[in-house]
Design a protein around this motif. Structure first.
Motif, PDB file in Angstrom:
ATOM      1  N   MET A   1       0.761  -1.035  -0.037  1.00 26.34           N
ATOM      2  CA  MET A   1      -0.108   0.074  -0.043  1.00 26.34           C
ATOM      3  C   MET A   1       0.960   1.177  -0.225  1.00 26.34           C
ATOM      4  N   GLU A   2       0.503   2.086  -0.702  1.00 27.81           N
ATOM      5  CA  GLU A   2       1.259   3.242  -0.703  1.00 27.81           C
ATOM      6  C   GLU A   2       1.214   4.197   0.406  1.00 27.81           C
ATOM      7  N   ARG A   3       1.953   5.039   0.544  1.00 27.65           N
ATOM      8  CA  ARG A   3       1.787   5.792   2.005  1.00 27.65           C
ATOM      9  C   ARG A   3       0.845   6.841   1.835  1.00 27.65           C
ATOM     10  N   LYS A   4       0.558   7.492   0.830  1.00 20.32           N
ATOM     11  CA  LYS A   4      -0.730   8.380   0.891  1.00 20.32           C
ATOM     12  C   LYS A   4      -1.861   7.660   1.209  1.00 20.32           C
ATOM     13  N   ARG A   5      -2.185   6.544   0.444  1.00 19.27           N
ATOM     14  CA  ARG A   5      -3.293   5.928   0.762  1.00 19.27           C
ATOM     15  C   ARG A   5      -3.635   5.227   2.121  1.00 19.27           C
TER      16      ARG A   5
END
Length: 145
Positions: A1-5
């Motif tokens: 999972m990407e940081r922003k999400r």
């Protein structure tokens, strides 16, 4: 999972948790009220028991700034009430009410709606107060509190 999400998901979970906490807190305070002291009695209107399941609340928690601990008043029937000091007899923590049970958050002692010990470490029943009914009011005698 990407940081922003991930941050967005965590933020939404926190907001949901705060909202749920506020909702539950407002439900819990619906049974709390202020009682007024007249001479040696804490006076509560019988109307305080209106509402709740089947149109009648099982209990109300009565507070007054003069009292160190609140008093939980249980309605057992139309003419049968018990008033219990919400102070654990084990080490003096303020009790929490869960339906028919008063529980100590410190060490887990449990008491019945009549003040009897249901589970230790407490071994003494809760202090109870005489209750009389007059003119649509409950009068809880505070003599020798």
């Amino acid at each position: 999972m990407e940081r922003k999400r991930f941050i967005k998901s965590c933020g939404m979970a926190c907001i949901a948790g705060i909202g749920l906490s506020s909702l539950l807190q407002s439900c819990g305070t619906a049974r709390q009220l202020s009682g007024r002291i007249v001479e040696d009695d804490l006076v509560v209107s019988l109307d305080s028991f209106s509402g709740g399941k089947d149109g009648v609340k099982q209990f109300v928690i009565v507070r007054n700034e003069i009292l160190q601990y609140p008093i939980c008043v249980y309605r057992h029937s139309e003419n049968d009430y018990s008033a219990l000091w919400m102070r654990c007899t084990h080490q003096g923590a303020e009790l929490q009410v869960f339906g028919e049970v008063l529980q100590c958050p410190a060490h887990g002692s449990e008491f019945s709606s009549r003040g009897d010990v249901r589970g230790g470490p407490a071994d003494n029943q809760l202090r109870s107060f005489p209750v009389t009914i007059a003119n649509g009011q409950l009068k809880i005698s505070l003599k020798a509190v």
